[in-house]
Design a protein around this motif. Sequence first.
Motif, PDB file in Angstrom:
ATOM      1  N   TYR A 124      26.348  34.413   4.703  1.00 44.79           N
ATOM      2  CA  TYR A 124      26.560  35.396   5.770  1.00 44.79           C
ATOM      3  C   TYR A 124      25.836  34.954   7.037  1.00 44.79           C
ATOM      4  N   LYS A 127      27.547  31.641   8.521  1.00 42.39           N
ATOM      5  CA  LYS A 127      28.883  31.822   9.094  1.00 42.39           C
ATOM      6  C   LYS A 127      28.840  32.697  10.342  1.00 42.39           C
ATOM      7  N   CYS A 128      28.102  33.788  10.283  1.00 40.77           N
ATOM      8  CA  CYS A 128      28.020  34.671  11.448  1.00 40.77           C
ATOM      9  C   CYS A 128      27.193  34.042  12.566  1.00 40.77           C
ATOM     10  N   LEU A 131      29.882  31.246  13.990  1.00 42.18           N
ATOM     11  CA  LEU A 131      31.179  31.791  14.407  1.00 42.18           C
ATOM     12  C   LEU A 131      32.292  30.749  14.305  1.00 42.18           C
ATOM     13  N   ILE A 135      33.890  34.706   9.689  1.00 37.04           N
ATOM     14  CA  ILE A 135      32.571  35.252   9.374  1.00 37.04           C
ATOM     15  C   ILE A 135      32.554  35.739   7.933  1.00 37.04           C
ATOM     16  N   LEU A 156      31.926  41.977  14.049  1.00 38.89           N
ATOM     17  CA  LEU A 156      31.799  40.555  14.348  1.00 38.89           C
ATOM     18  C   LEU A 156      33.078  39.769  14.092  1.00 38.89           C
ATOM     19  N   TRP A 157      34.081  40.379  13.468  1.00 39.23           N
ATOM     20  CA  TRP A 157      35.304  39.626  13.157  1.00 39.23           C
ATOM     21  C   TRP A 157      35.973  39.095  14.420  1.00 39.23           C
TER      22      TRP A 157
END
Length: 373
Positions: A124, A127-128, A131, A135, A156-157
């Motif tokens: 998490y 990936k977040c 970007l 995510i 955040l998508w």
Amino acid sequence: MRLSHYAVGRDNNFTLLRFSAAMTVLFAHSIGALGLPPETEPVFRRVGFSLGEMGLDALFVTSGFLVTASLVNRGDLISFFWARALRVYPALWVMLLLTVFVLAPALTTLPLHDYFASDMTWSYFAKCGTLLGGIRYSLPGVFDTLPLKGEFNGSLWTMPVEVRMYIYVAVLWVAFALLPALRSKGMRFVSVVAVALFFVIVLRGRFSEGAFNGANIRMFMYLYGSALYLWRDRVPMGVGTLLALLAALVVASFDRTTFLIVYLLAMAPFVLHLAYVPGGRIRRFNDWGDYSYGVYIYAFPVQQTLAFLFPALTLAAMMASSAAVSLAIAIVSWKLIEERALEHKDDFAAKTWRLFNLGLARMGVTAGPDPST
């Protein structure tokens, strides 16, 4: 009067507009956080998609317009990428540190050792934090009992979509590097083709039986905003046009199919009219700071936390409390992180150019003058 007459300087309503759009997303997410049906929102009942989706579209229109303007006016990719990176990542990384390593451990149902040992936690964060390639939505043992089960920061998508659009615009800029005399005309032509293509894709997605891809309409709005900047000397502006666009949206709202078509055509120019046409005291909002990004990246975990701690919250209470908490955090984020990071964008670009030119010089290549000086 044309858009090019307005699109100069910083005397506009973009800061207020983006803040208002971020707040509409927050209000729309309040409904989902409490497990209420989408039809709770009157706008959704009438036209088939929510005020929050419209807020997202407004954010992508303004982003497409302003980011394209930034690239065209700066004229070089190094300055452009530093400006984009410093706007997005410092505040994002601080938010992730606070939520993944402070908030989530306090709320997880797992033992702390298991939480930090889980691959889900680190995936998490990675990936977040980048970007790139999407995510992750969930953290181990967090918010598993809520209506939005396991969603830690669903807002955040859109961020990977936004970053992807930065890259697309930059690639288009580079594609015409060997033909700078044709760059303006070429980018204009490609922008129209891209907008028309995504217009068809969005309509087919809405009217087909398959799952609708929300990213497509966000990309359409971004590309539309970008195209309007590139064609700014041909776009009419004024109070009369603003009222005509508003009237078209209101009249079209009586039929969902008609509204979608009118909305796709009218939303971007309508947003830009709101950004430039109203003047006077409303412009003083610019002096307060740009809190839209902070509200956007913090609101969802704030709402999920409130729903977890106070499951009996009413919709009005959720909206008011999450707005107050998110705004307070956003103000701190702007003052301590975002504003300070942006102050260094020109310095970082200049240093990068010097390193780039030094590397070329060592290879015996002449790069020319530093465009950031």
